[in-house]
Design a protein around this motif. Structure first.
Motif, PDB file in Angstrom:
ATOM      1  N   LYS A 109      -0.426  -1.819   3.766  1.00  0.00           N
ATOM      2  CA  LYS A 109       0.255  -1.203   2.618  1.00  0.00           C
ATOM      3  C   LYS A 109       0.723  -2.262   1.615  1.00  0.00           C
ATOM      4  O   LYS A 109       1.791  -2.132   0.989  1.00  0.00           O
ATOM      5  N   LYS A 110      -0.092  -3.290   1.463  1.00  0.00           N
ATOM      6  CA  LYS A 110       0.210  -4.363   0.513  1.00  0.00           C
ATOM      7  C   LYS A 110      -0.255  -3.946  -0.879  1.00  0.00           C
ATOM      8  O   LYS A 110      -1.424  -3.612  -1.070  1.00  0.00           O
ATOM      9  N   PRO A 111       0.618  -3.927  -1.872  1.00  0.00           N
ATOM     10  CA  PRO A 111       0.214  -3.510  -3.218  1.00  0.00           C
ATOM     11  C   PRO A 111      -0.917  -4.382  -3.777  1.00  0.00           C
ATOM     12  O   PRO A 111      -0.905  -5.612  -3.629  1.00  0.00           O
ATOM     13  N   VAL A 112      -1.876  -3.716  -4.419  1.00  0.00           N
ATOM     14  CA  VAL A 112      -3.043  -4.394  -4.981  1.00  0.00           C
ATOM     15  C   VAL A 112      -3.250  -3.954  -6.426  1.00  0.00           C
ATOM     16  O   VAL A 112      -3.122  -2.771  -6.748  1.00  0.00           O
ATOM     17  N   GLY A 144      -5.654   3.607  -0.987  1.00  0.00           N
ATOM     18  CA  GLY A 144      -4.289   4.124  -1.033  1.00  0.00           C
ATOM     19  C   GLY A 144      -3.236   3.125  -1.472  1.00  0.00           C
ATOM     20  O   GLY A 144      -2.062   3.494  -1.601  1.00  0.00           O
ATOM     21  N   ASN A 145      -3.615   1.864  -1.689  1.00  0.00           N
ATOM     22  CA  ASN A 145      -2.623   0.851  -2.085  1.00  0.00           C
ATOM     23  C   ASN A 145      -2.956   0.193  -3.415  1.00  0.00           C
ATOM     24  O   ASN A 145      -2.315  -0.799  -3.784  1.00  0.00           O
ATOM     25  N   VAL A 146      -3.953   0.709  -4.133  1.00  0.00           N
ATOM     26  CA  VAL A 146      -4.341   0.126  -5.417  1.00  0.00           C
ATOM     27  C   VAL A 146      -3.452   0.733  -6.502  1.00  0.00           C
ATOM     28  O   VAL A 146      -3.592   1.895  -6.861  1.00  0.00           O
ATOM     29  N   GLU A 147      -2.527  -0.078  -7.010  1.00  0.00           N
ATOM     30  CA  GLU A 147      -1.559   0.410  -7.986  1.00  0.00           C
ATOM     31  C   GLU A 147      -2.159   0.533  -9.383  1.00  0.00           C
ATOM     32  O   GLU A 147      -1.715   1.372 -10.172  1.00  0.00           O
ATOM     33  N   LEU A 169       2.289  -8.984  -4.155  1.00  0.00           N
ATOM     34  CA  LEU A 169       1.211  -8.305  -4.861  1.00  0.00           C
ATOM     35  C   LEU A 169      -0.058  -9.130  -4.731  1.00  0.00           C
ATOM     36  O   LEU A 169      -0.023 -10.357  -4.865  1.00  0.00           O
ATOM     37  N   LEU A 203      -5.600  -5.218   3.668  1.00  0.00           N
ATOM     38  CA  LEU A 203      -4.439  -5.079   2.793  1.00  0.00           C
ATOM     39  C   LEU A 203      -3.972  -3.627   2.741  1.00  0.00           C
ATOM     40  O   LEU A 203      -2.766  -3.354   2.717  1.00  0.00           O
ATOM     41  N   ALA A 204      -4.926  -2.699   2.737  1.00  0.00           N
ATOM     42  CA  ALA A 204      -4.569  -1.282   2.729  1.00  0.00           C
ATOM     43  C   ALA A 204      -3.827  -0.903   4.001  1.00  0.00           C
ATOM     44  O   ALA A 204      -2.832  -0.159   3.966  1.00  0.00           O
TER      45      ALA A 204
END
Length: 245
Positions: free
Chosen positions: A161-164, A192-195, A126, A157-158
């Protein structure tokens, strides 16, 4: 046995609850190139002002908490300062944590994202990404450095696909410009990867450290944001479909 990497540590926290999921061991590394007006750890700016240590010593300390951290659904967060000032040391700690089966988080402003190679990021579960403003002018006034490297890191990071988890410090009169907030929200939603998004109200709990460092504190007369301003800012991120903590 992997060689020990030398590094400098500002401090540690063994029961962190706000720097990633669960209960966490938080390692604050020394050294940072940014000079954020609201920084609450100006004593962490210079790497060699930290305590010298090695990756082996730090991992031995973390190992003593590993079972508890797993039971608490937590892990280890590397923060600072800016951990990417010391990429080799950071990478060694992350690798050791993954070998222990621990969840890892990297708390970074992203300005030194190019220091994080794919091997380092492979050991990061993360990223807590601090995007402090959304125009070059405001960002440079706030931090003393350029915004573009952070946005490029966010896009990288996007692509991975690394969670952010996005962090945004709300400072009245400085980062409360709603055209910028809306622009940042749109950018974050498009990744698309901002949790989740954490809107962090400005505070002055670190002001005394500026005096100790002999550095003028430009926000001495700035008050924390009102509840109305905080709620409006959080709503601006939610309006773009983002999960706001």
């Amino acid at each position: 046995m992997r060689p020990a990497i030398r590094g400098w540590v500002h401090s540690t926290e063994t029961g962190g609850a706000v720097d990633g999921p669960g209960i966490r061991f938080v390692l604050f590394l020394a050294g940072c190139l940014l000079r954020c007006q609201y920084c609450h750890n100006p004593d962490s700016w210079h790497m060699h002002h930290g305590k010298p240590t090695t990756s082996r010593e730090i991992l031995d300390e973390i190992r003593g908490y590993a079972s508890f951290l797993k039971r608490a659904r937590g892990g280890v967060t590397l923060s600072g300062g800016e951990p990417l000032v010391q990429p080799d040391f950071t990478a060694a700690i992350l690798r050791g944590c993954k070998e222990m089966g621990l969840h890892t988080a990297l708390d970074t402003a992203g300005f030194l994202g190019l220091h994080a190679d794919d091997f380092l990021l492979a050991d990061v579960d993360l990223v807590l990404l601090d995007i402090k403003a959304f125009t070059e002018a405001t960002y440079h006034d706030l931090t003393g450095v350029a915004l573009a490297p952070t946005l490029a890191f966010a896009e990288r990071l996007a692509a991975m696909k690394k969670p952010v988890w996005l962090r945004y410090v709300l400072v009245p009169g400085l980062t409360d410009k709603f055209d910028e907030i809306d622009g940042l929200a749109a950018f974050a939603a498009g990744l698309g990867n901002v949790e989740r998004v954490d809107v962090l109200p400005f505070h002055k709990m670190g002001e005394f450290k500026w005096a100790a460092e002999g550095v003028p504190y430009r926000l001495a007369d700035t008050e924390p944001p009102s509840r109305e301003l905080i709620d409006r800012t959080r709503a601006a991120f939610r309006d773009h479909g983002l999960n706001v903590a």
